[in-house]
Every structure is written in C-alpha cells, then in structure tokens.
Design a protein around this motif. Structure first.
Motif, PDB file in Angstrom:
ATOM      1  N   THR A 305      28.963 -58.826  72.917  1.00 19.96           N
ATOM      2  CA  THR A 305      28.364 -59.251  74.182  1.00 19.96           C
ATOM      3  C   THR A 305      29.066 -58.491  75.292  1.00 19.96           C
ATOM      4  N   ILE A 306      28.296 -57.779  76.115  1.00 16.12           N
ATOM      5  CA  ILE A 306      28.871 -56.944  77.165  1.00 16.12           C
ATOM      6  C   ILE A 306      28.322 -57.429  78.506  1.00 16.12           C
ATOM      7  N   PRO A 307      29.142 -58.108  79.320  1.00 17.53           N
ATOM      8  CA  PRO A 307      28.667 -58.636  80.606  1.00 17.53           C
ATOM      9  C   PRO A 307      28.612 -57.548  81.677  1.00 17.53           C
ATOM     10  N   HIS A 308      27.715 -57.734  82.653  1.00 17.39           N
ATOM     11  CA  HIS A 308      27.558 -56.788  83.750  1.00 17.39           C
ATOM     12  C   HIS A 308      27.414 -57.530  85.077  1.00 17.39           C
ATOM     13  N   PRO A 309      27.790 -56.895  86.189  1.00 22.73           N
ATOM     14  CA  PRO A 309      27.695 -57.545  87.500  1.00 22.73           C
ATOM     15  C   PRO A 309      26.284 -57.581  88.068  1.00 22.73           C
ATOM     16  N   ALA A 310      25.355 -56.835  87.471  1.00 24.01           N
ATOM     17  CA  ALA A 310      23.959 -56.807  87.905  1.00 24.01           C
ATOM     18  C   ALA A 310      23.078 -56.751  86.661  1.00 24.01           C
ATOM     19  N   SER A 311      21.797 -56.972  86.854  1.00 21.41           N
ATOM     20  CA  SER A 311      20.897 -57.026  85.709  1.00 21.41           C
ATOM     21  C   SER A 311      20.589 -55.623  85.180  1.00 21.41           C
ATOM     22  N   ILE A 312      20.355 -55.538  83.886  1.00 26.08           N
ATOM     23  CA  ILE A 312      19.930 -54.288  83.256  1.00 26.08           C
ATOM     24  C   ILE A 312      18.502 -54.000  83.705  1.00 26.08           C
ATOM     25  N   SER A 313      18.249 -52.778  84.169  1.00 28.81           N
ATOM     26  CA  SER A 313      16.959 -52.491  84.795  1.00 28.81           C
ATOM     27  C   SER A 313      16.269 -51.244  84.261  1.00 28.81           C
ATOM     28  N   THR A 314      16.951 -50.418  83.475  1.00 29.85           N
ATOM     29  CA  THR A 314      16.352 -49.182  82.969  1.00 29.85           C
ATOM     30  C   THR A 314      16.158 -49.270  81.464  1.00 29.85           C
ATOM     31  N   ALA A 315      15.571 -48.217  80.927  1.00 29.98           N
ATOM     32  CA  ALA A 315      15.538 -48.070  79.482  1.00 29.98           C
ATOM     33  C   ALA A 315      16.963 -48.022  78.932  1.00 29.98           C
ATOM     34  N   ILE A 316      17.115 -48.453  77.686  1.00 33.58           N
ATOM     35  CA  ILE A 316      18.403 -48.423  76.994  1.00 33.58           C
ATOM     36  C   ILE A 316      18.298 -47.376  75.893  1.00 33.58           C
ATOM     37  N   MET A 317      19.207 -46.406  75.899  1.00 35.62           N
ATOM     38  CA  MET A 317      19.148 -45.317  74.942  1.00 35.62           C
ATOM     39  C   MET A 317      20.401 -45.281  74.073  1.00 35.62           C
ATOM     40  N   ALA A 318      20.245 -44.828  72.840  1.00 38.40           N
ATOM     41  CA  ALA A 318      21.370 -44.632  71.922  1.00 38.40           C
ATOM     42  C   ALA A 318      21.517 -43.149  71.640  1.00 38.40           C
ATOM     43  N   SER A 319      22.730 -42.621  71.839  1.00 39.79           N
ATOM     44  CA  SER A 319      22.974 -41.191  71.653  1.00 39.79           C
ATOM     45  C   SER A 319      24.444 -40.972  71.353  1.00 39.79           C
ATOM     46  N   ASP A 320      24.756 -39.915  70.646  1.00 39.51           N
ATOM     47  CA  ASP A 320      26.146 -39.505  70.456  1.00 39.51           C
ATOM     48  C   ASP A 320      26.446 -38.431  71.492  1.00 39.51           C
ATOM     49  N   LEU A 321      26.749 -38.863  72.711  1.00 41.54           N
ATOM     50  CA  LEU A 321      26.900 -37.934  73.831  1.00 41.54           C
ATOM     51  C   LEU A 321      28.021 -36.933  73.618  1.00 41.54           C
ATOM     52  N   ASP A 322      29.157 -37.396  73.097  1.00 40.44           N
ATOM     53  CA  ASP A 322      30.311 -36.498  72.980  1.00 40.44           C
ATOM     54  C   ASP A 322      30.431 -35.851  71.606  1.00 40.44           C
ATOM     55  N   GLY A 323      29.480 -36.133  70.707  1.00 41.69           N
ATOM     56  CA  GLY A 323      29.453 -35.470  69.417  1.00 41.69           C
ATOM     57  C   GLY A 323      30.570 -35.843  68.472  1.00 41.69           C
ATOM     58  N   ASP A 324      31.152 -37.046  68.659  1.00 42.19           N
ATOM     59  CA  ASP A 324      32.253 -37.445  67.777  1.00 42.19           C
ATOM     60  C   ASP A 324      31.788 -38.259  66.580  1.00 42.19           C
ATOM     61  N   GLY A 325      30.488 -38.419  66.416  1.00 44.40           N
ATOM     62  CA  GLY A 325      29.949 -39.164  65.288  1.00 44.40           C
ATOM     63  C   GLY A 325      29.758 -40.645  65.544  1.00 44.40           C
ATOM     64  N   ALA A 326      30.254 -41.146  66.672  1.00 43.54           N
ATOM     65  CA  ALA A 326      30.103 -42.555  67.037  1.00 43.54           C
ATOM     66  C   ALA A 326      29.098 -42.659  68.175  1.00 43.54           C
TER      67      ALA A 326
END
Length: 343
Positions: A305-326
């Motif tokens: 569970t990851i809390p935020h100070p404002a509501s989520i408003s955009t698309a949610i994407m999954a990517s390995d941005l830094d190429g470390d396999g995670a």
C-alpha cells in the motif's frame, strides 16, 4: 490469506530536483506539472498486460510531450512528437484506435450515438458499433441494436482462449441493466459474441477493465475489471471457459477511474514480488493510495500500500526504466506530481 502490506520505495518527481533510490538527479528540461503518462504497448492492446512498456511518454501541464528515460541514476526528459493516429469519419469523436501485428490489424468504436445519456466518460455520446480491420485487409462491423451502446473509448485486444487470435473486449451498456464486459471474436464471416460477464443490474452503472494476464498462475489469461469504480468499486476477475466468463475473484475497495475522465488506464500489471506470476496495481477507492495485489494460486494477497498526498489522476504504467531487471510503476497525481515506485 490475510493482507500483508509491504514497504515500497516511492518518489515524487513532479518538481525540478528529484531522487532516484537514493541518488540525486534532475530533469533534463524544466517541468513542474505532469498532465499525462502514456506507453506504446498500452496504446496497441488497449489494456494493461504482463508486457512491460519499453517507451514511456510524459505530457506536461503547460504542453508538450517528452520521452522519460533514466541514465546514470538521473531522470531525463527528451522532447518528442506524439504522432496522432489516423481517424475514420465514423469513429467515436474521442475514441482510440488499437491494433498491432496480430490477427486484428486495427479496431475502433464507431457509430456515435446519444441514445444512452450517462456521460460517465465526459459526454453523452457513445458508440453503437465496432469496426475491425484484419491482418489480411478485410474489415468487419458489428452494430448494436435498440438502446444498447458501447460505453467505452476503445476496443481491447486480448487472446483470452490461447488460439493466437485476439478477442475484442469492450464495455457494453443498456438502459435496463447497465454495463457488462463483453468479449467478441472475429471469423471470416464477421464479428460474433464469444462471452459476456453479468450486467451490473442497474442502468447508469459502469465498469472499467483493469488488466489481462495469468494472475493466478494456472496458464490461462484472466481479465480483471472494477465494477462501479465511483461508488464502492469492486475488483472482479474472470476467466474464459468455453463460451462463459467465470468469476474467480471479487474484492471491494478499488477505483480505477474518475467521473467524467477519459483516462481509462489507472492500473498496471507488474510482477511486484518476483514470483513469476503477474500482480495487479491499481488505486484504492479514494485514489489516494496505490494498492498492489497478488492473486497467485487463487488467493488474494495485498502486497503493498503506497499512500499519496493527492489522488492518482493519470494512467499507471509498468516499465523497467533503469534496465536493472526490476520493474517500476510510473504515474501522476492530481497535484501535478509524477510518482516512480518499485518494490
């Protein structure tokens, strides 16, 4: 199995100076407000799957699209042009084209009609037909009769039965029973219904697909959606069995859409716990907390569970941005912040 919240590293990077897992970094160009997040894979299939996004794009509130990358622990924004897909005169005005290299080349919703009048997606114009173009160049249409509409913006392309031919997944609504998830197949003779989930049971009640993957690890693709995401959202997970969609999981407390918004992608598929079985990430019913859940082996488990100070408003994407396999999750908040988080 009881929920077991797990810590996650999360960073708000909507401001000039940012941090990536303990390393200092900065934007390649000035930005202080994120309007949208998009990925090429999602644009093709129309739904979150277990395929990670290779390329991510960020739209600033002040205008302009940028490609988001990571190099040497720093986030980089490179200005780019987002190509606008060709449109047909019969398309839904705010509709989207999906398609790729598979059985179905392109698909979209057509026949704009004002006969339903719910307006959950920002206006009262919905689609009355599906149009598909096949890989061999042939095309087919499926019109809806009566007062039924496709209360949707796109046709999702998912191979639900493992025959290497994508089915057409859409939200179908009518004035008697509200929305239902419908799956159609395409043959040489046209488009026909393969299966449909149960309608919600009331008019002007809606659902929003969340993802398609083998969530329980049994080798078959399940499709998940949130029923009534604005009024006590219930996550429901179905598997195709012949000509029926069979309910496998049902859990309350989720929302993947805001009333009037055209953002349908507030969810992502990600192997959060590294067990080789896809997990599902989506907001809770306040949209101020990200939830990552596992449905492995038919058991619901809350992984984080990851809390935020404002509501989520955009698309949610999954990517390995830094190429470390995670893989990471990338999305924006209503205050203009961009969030990058990983296990």
């Amino acid at each position: 199995m009881s929920p077991r919240p797990q810590a996650a590293f999360s960073f708000c990077i909507g401001f000039l100076l940012i941090a990536l897992w303990g390393q200092n970094g900065a934007w390649a160009g000035p930005t202080d407000c994120i309007k949208a997040v998009a990925g090429a894979e999602r644009l093709a299939s129309g739904i979150a799957t277990a395929v990670l996004e290779d390329t991510l794009f960020i739209e600033r509130c002040e205008g302009g699209w940028f490609r988001l990358t990571v190099s040497d622990g720093k986030f980089l924004l490179t200005e780019t042009n987002m190509a606008q897909p060709a449109r047909s005169a019969d398309m839904l005005p705010d509709g989207e084209v999906t398609g790729g290299d598979g059985w179905v080349s392109k698909a979209w919703l057509s026949g704009p009609a004002g006969r339903y009048g719910h307006g959950i997606l920002g206006d009262a114009i919905e689609a009355s037909a599906i149009h598909v173009v096949m890989r061999d160049g042939s095309s087919h249409d499926l019109p809806l009769m009566g007062k039924a509409v496709f209360e949707d913006l796109r046709v999702r392309l998912v191979d639900l039965n493992g025959d290497n031919k994508e089915e057409l997944i859409v939200i179908r609504s009518d004035a008697q029973s509200g929305a239902a998830l419908a799956a159609y197949r395409v043959s040489n003779t046209g488009i026909e219904q393969l299966a449909a989930g149960p309608p919600i049971g009331q008019p002007y009640r809606w659902l929003n697909p969340a993802g398609a993957a083998d969530f329980d690890g049994d080798g078959a693709i399940e499709i998940a959606y949130v029923e009534t995401p604005h009024i006590g959202g219930i996550l429901r997970v179905y598997e195709l069995d012949g000509a029926e969609l069979i309910l496998e999981q049902s859990v309350a407390g989720f929302s993947n859409h805001a009333i009037g918004s055209r953002v349908l992608d507030m969810s992502a598929v990600i192997d959060w716990n590294g067990d080789g079985i896809p997990d599902l990430a989506l907001p809770d019913d306040s949209r101020r907390r990200m939830k990552i859940i596992s449905l492995a082996h038919g058991e619901f488990e809350l992984l984080a569970t990851i809390p935020h100070p404002a509501s989520i408003s955009t698309a949610i994407m999954a990517s390995d941005l830094d190429g470390d396999g995670a893989p990471e999750l990338i999305y924006g908040l209503s205050d203009g912040s961009l969030i990058v988080t990983r296990p």
